[in-house]
Enzyme design. Structure first.
Site, short mmCIF file in Angstrom:
data_model
loop_
_atom_site.label_atom_id
_atom_site.label_comp_id
_atom_site.label_asym_id
_atom_site.label_seq_id
_atom_site.Cartn_x
_atom_site.Cartn_y
_atom_site.Cartn_z
N LYS C 80 0.85 -1.20 0.00
CA LYS C 80 0.00 0.00 0.00
C LYS C 80 0.88 1.25 0.00
O LYS C 80 1.89 1.31 0.72
CB LYS C 80 -0.88 -0.03 1.25
N SER C 155 -9.64 1.68 3.15
CA SER C 155 -8.80 2.48 2.28
C SER C 155 -7.76 1.64 1.51
O SER C 155 -7.14 2.17 0.59
CB SER C 155 -8.06 3.54 3.09
N SER C 179 -9.84 -0.69 7.37
CA SER C 179 -9.28 -0.50 6.03
C SER C 179 -8.54 -1.66 5.41
O SER C 179 -8.13 -1.56 4.26
CB SER C 179 -8.35 0.72 6.04
#
Lengths: 94, 470, 474
Positions: C80, C155, C179
């Site tokens: 990420k 997210s 997330s």
């Protein structure tokens, strides 16, 4: 409690984030709604809050280590002058 | 009419090897932005870690000032934007500081210490015309913040407080305490209390660069406030800056709007916990404090108050003196040399005792040589200067420069007889009663011996020869 | 030897055994993954940056090295883009970090590199991890691999989509209020939020310091927990990590045989198919486990407490983004104007909203009623969940209240926040929780189920997840 434009301006000033005139209304509405939704939290009765401890013996030993990336850090400086970081001057000097 | 009410807020830079929340070096004088890393520069994803030695130093100072140490203390974020603050917040302590409620004794009274806590220093800014240059070397260096209760009632007391505090941090080895180097910074709060005991408006004074400036600033501020109140005007809550040139305080900003720092507990750090046995361990390692050393010197050596004060004014001087007394019995002589020649030379060289190669061993050797008559006191001063510069042994310096004192009576006798023979006019003037001509003969003998004649012996023999008729 | 889709379907242990036997090399596998990325990225948009050259170089090096005992030898992973990888831009999907080149590796990245993993690239996220759909990215919209009009969740939408679309074998995301778990549920993959403090946050761009945790995402449980075991353990650079040296030191507890469900959760109206799947799993579990319903009295304080704490911490954590030392700078005549302009033009709407809310909750006059009360609520919520977990092995809950939704469907912030209603409570309590993919809806969209354990019960979570997957064939 009034979540109004005055309060919003105050928060923008504190956080150094401005809002365009066009989005101001929208922000005011959504923040007002969120604050109202979250204000249920104030109903809780006080009691002591526990946090975890970090023991003295496990703290970092006082040994200095030179960073290997200083040149790369300086490469990230947007403006550099004689090894100093250059920054625009303060308007309202305190 | 009005009584001054003075409180001090002091920041002390600690002599740790690494910074408060990262492992960057802290050495003074490094080239700009060379003692930096991602943590102290507030890079995305970086986290603080607490420096154990800084905590120890905080505890040492707290113990020395009789503070209550909190077994559990917490770090907080103080949020604001400024170019010297990379993260946009300073990690400091707020509720639950490291220690509270101590005191420092000055002449005749105790000044209460409200709190002592730990925090990180900010970067150094150099203000140009259109821009600011930032050096992050200082950013993150450990600071102790010490806040007094407003117990100080005169500018002189403030000066004394600072001197005493500086001695203590110096003795503890935690800071140089030198305001001129930025290792100690002081802001002052001044207000006037009226006869009924009502506190007046507090005014904060900043931009103080020396203990003298602190005293002068407070003096000026007390007068300024007195004048306002006498005229029936009110004192406004302000922050004022000390102007060195005029020795006045001038308005910096008014304090109507207080900054909203949004203090909240630092979520990247846990509570700091120090157990009682760990505190006691630190207490046992505390060095002798200035006041205790002072009492010891007064007791063990019959020194005057001024002498004891001088010897305990810095850690190096005290340890030098203690070292010398172990090797040389006549401590009065040692004190005299320290207070005159040694300090004079240090001032000339602009150095501290710890920075010069003079030590109890080589110094007392020199004293012994004087005592044995091998050199005169005057020569000793010269040798001392050389020792403080080069660290050479006194014997070597004497050999190199041929400074041995002439104490051979026969040699002196013959030199004196020669001078008497060569200066018949002066001899008869002297013998006719002008005794102050003695200096002339002494001078001639000193010239003849290149200053090496043992003055005591020379005087004896000279007198003998001159007084003798024929 | 094997065709490319087969290679892409191999698990970590299968790959490692083929590496050892010489049937496959890290270089071959990396080439397949990079081919797949090239092929499918135009549709998925999971990646912000693909490290094509570097990955191949690393794969070549590893192939020559032949050090087969490295825990993640030759395993292709996506990371990420709020996790620092040295030498590359780390932007957290924000304009304000354009030009910011990481000068260091996050601790988890160091551990991955030491374990022989091959980093394929950085994945898309909601800006600064603030969101539940990845729509708040300043750069691109990541699509749900199951259906392109639907969001992948957020997210960590990019990380979940990449694994789901076989663009990476495993990935790392970050979980603050859900997330990792929620996008894992939306993309039909496994996602774990570890116990708070088990995995180092050093190098993770902070959103909410007391809530953020880096978590693994994978297509099977062994891969997931192997990845976790590689990155878990005390880090001296992160004072909030627990005194657990490594995953192996976690307790290996036996199951009591009890599950809890939460009454207040079960009272919430959720999508029919999620409800049905949840009930199905419950019934299947009842064969071997006792399932008892418990009350969670302060449940409705969880969302407010979470947002107040998270936004307060975020408002402070994001103060360092001012254009002064790195990243984008909007140079103006004064310092104040420079930072104001930089932040105003480079932060997205949701980020601004949360900064303003957080600033509000910490400000004079409101901090007692909001921030301090939120801390209190959190303590109470922790206590209530922990006391339930003292009596049972796990809490069973849905992961999300709805199936994946369409782009632009949840415009109202509050409605979007509601996506995290089941994941927020365990975040507040620092408890480990896992999303287990539980099949597809009639419309072909993934459904997930959540299991929450007590602190440091990851080994138990592994056992039960295996049981649910394999025995119950969910």
């Amino acid at each position: 409690m009034k979540f109004d434009n005055e309060l919003l301006n105050y928060l923008c000033g504190l956080s150094k984030v401005s809002l365009k005139e066009s989005e101001r209304e929208e922000f005011l509405l959504s923040l007002k709604e969120l604050v109202e939704e979250f204000s249920i939290i104030s109903n809780l009765e006080d009691e002591p809050v526990e946090i975890e401890n970090s023991e003295y013996l496990t703290l970092r030993e006082d040994i200095s280590i030179n960073c290997n990336n200083i040149d790369k850090i300086k490469d990230n400086f947007p403006f550099i002058k004689d090894d100093f970081l250059e920054v625009p001057k303060i308007l309202n000097e305190e | 009419m009005f009584r001054p009410v003075i409180g001090l807020e002091i920041h002390i830079q600690l002599l740790t090897k690494s910074k408060m929340f990262c492992s960057c070096p802290t050495n003074y004088g490094a080239s700009p932005n060379s003692n930096i890393c991602e943590v102290c520069l507030g890079y995305p994803g970086t986290l603080p870690t607490i420096n154990k030695e800084a905590v120890k130093m905080g505890i040492m100072l707290a113990l020395s000032l009789n503070c209550k140490i909190n077994n559990v203390s917490s770090f907080y974020r103080k949020n604001y934007f400024y170019p010297d603050l990379p993260k946009g917040y300073q990690i400091t302590q707020f509720d639950l500081p490291l220690s509270e409620n101590g005191l420092l004794s000055i002449e005749g009274k105790d000044i209460r210490i409200r709190r002592i806590h730990l925090e990180e220093d900010s970067a150094k800014l150099i203000h140009g015309e259109d821009e600011i240059l930032v050096d992050f070397n200082r950013c993150g260096i450990p600071l102790i913040e010490l806040v007094t209760e407003p117990d100080i009632t005169s500018p002189e007391e403030a000066g004394e407080f600072l001197e005493k505090l500086k001695e203590i941090v110096d003795f503890l080895g935690i800071s140089s305490g030198k305001m001129e180097e930025g290792a100690l910074r002081c802001d002052v709060n001044v207000s006037l209390k009226n006869v009924e005991g009502n506190f007046g408006t507090k005014v904060e004074i900043k931009n103080l660069n020396s203990f003298k400036a602190v005293v002068k600033a407070i003096k000026f501020e007390i007068d300024r406030q007195n004048n306002l109140l006498d005229k029936g005007e009110s004192v406004l809550s302000e922050t004022r800056a000390f102007n060195e040139k005029n020795e006045t305080t001038i308005l910096m900003r008014s304090k109507e709007t207080l900054n909203d720092y949004r203090y909240f507990p630092e979520p990247d750090l846990l509570l700091l916990s120090v157990k009682n046995d760990e505190i006691e361990k630190i207490r046992t390692t505390l060095p002798e404090l200035p006041h205790n050393a002072y009492m010891r010197l007064i007791e063990n050596f019959s020194l005057s108050n001024e002498e004891a004060k001088l010897l305990t004014s810095s850690k190096d001087i005290l340890s030098f003196f203690d070292g010398c007394t172990k090797l040389y019995k006549d401590y009065k002589t040692i004190v005299n040399w320290i207070s005159s020649e040694i300090l004079k030379n240090l001032n000339k060289m602009n150095k501290s005792l710890k920075d010069v190669p003079l030590n109890p061993e080589n110094f007392t050797k020199m004293l012994t040589l004087i005592n044995e008559g091998k050199i005169s006191g005057k020569i000793g001063k010269t040798i001392l200067e050389e020792m403080m510069l080069t660290g050479k042994e006194p014997d070597d310096i004497i050999k190199e420069k041929g400074l041995f004192q002439l104490s051979d009576s026969d040699a002196l006798e013959s030199i004196i007889e020669e001078i008497i023979a060569n200066n018949p006019k002066e001899v008869s003037i002297y013998r006719s009663g002008k005794k102050n001509l003695f200096g002339f003969f002494m001078g001639e003998a000193m010239k003849k011996t290149n200053g090496k004649a043992n003055p005591q012996l020379l005087k004896e023999i000279m007198l003998e020869k001159l007084e003798k008729n024929g | 030897m094997k065709n490319n889709l087969e290679i892409l379907s191999l698990s970590i242990s299968e790959l490692k055994s083929y590496y050892k036997s010489g049937d496959l090399t890290p270089l071959e596998v990396s080439i397949e993954y990079l081919k797949r990325i090239k092929e499918i990225e135009p549709e998925i948009d999971a990646f912000i940056e693909v490290f094509e050259e570097e990955a191949l170089k690393e794969a070549e090096k590893l192939t020559k090295l032949k050090k087969f005992d490295m825990p993640l030898y030759g395993i292709p992973i996506a990371i990420k883009d709020n996790i620092n990888v040295k030498g590359h831009e780390t932007k957290a999907s924000s304009n304000i970090l354009k030009g910011y080149k990481s000068t260091f590796d996050a601790t988890v990245v160091e551990r991955l590199k030491d374990a022989g993993a091959i980093i394929l690239g950085k994945t898309n996220l909601d800006e600064f991890a603030m969101g539940s759909s990845t729509e708040n990215s300043a750069f691109k919209l990541t699509k749900n691999p199951y259906s392109k009009e639907f969001v992948p969740g957020g997210s960590s939408g990019g990380s979940a989509a990449a694994v789901s679309a076989k663009e990476a074998l495993v990935s790392l995301g970050s979980d603050t209020g859900g997330s990792v778990r929620q996008p894992a549920a939306f993309c039909g993959v496994y996602g774990l939020r570890p116990t708070y403090g088990l995995v180092s946050r050093y190098g993770l761009i902070a959103f909410a310091s007391s809530l953020d945790q880096i978590g693994p995402i994978g297509r099977n449980l062994n891969d997931l927990f192997l990845l976790l075991s590689t990155i878990a353990g005390k880090d001296n650079l992160d004072s909030t990590t627990l005194a657990i040296k490594s995953y192996n030191d976690l307790p290996d507890e036996t199951l009591i045989g009890k599950f809890a469900t939460i009454k207040e959760f079960e009272d919430i109206t959720i999508d029919r198919e999620i409800f049905e799947r949840y009930e199905e799993v419950k019934k299947l579990l009842m064969e071997k486990f006792t399932i008892t319903q418990y009350s969670f009295p302060h449940y409705n304080y969880a969302l407010p407490a979470y947002h107040i704490i998270a936004d307060s911490e975020a408002s402070s954590n994001l103060s360092r983004f001012d254009g002064i030392r790195y990243g984008a700078r909007d140079n103006a005549n004064s310092f104040e104007d420079t930072i104001n302009s930089t932040r105003t033009s480079n932060f997205g709407k949701e980020v601004k909203r949360r900064i303003l809310l957080g600033t509000f909750a910490l400000s004079q006059g409101y901090i007692d009623k909001f921030y301090k009360k939120a801390l209190l609520a959190r303590n109470i919520i922790s206590r209530e969940l922990t006391s339930i977990l003292n009596e049972v092995d796990f809490i069973l809950a849905p992961t999300t209240p709805t199936l994946p939704f369409k782009f632009g469907e949840k415009k109202d912030p509050l409605k979007m926040y509601y996506s995290d209603i089941f994941t927020i409570p365990s975040s507040l309590a620092g408890l480990p929780s896992i999303n287990i993919p539980a099949g597809l809806s009639d419309s072909g969209l993934p459904v997930g189920i959540q299991v929450i354990g007590s602190k440091l019960s990851e080994k138990k979570l592994y056992k039960i997840s295996k049981y649910i997957k394999e025995e119950l064939n969910v």
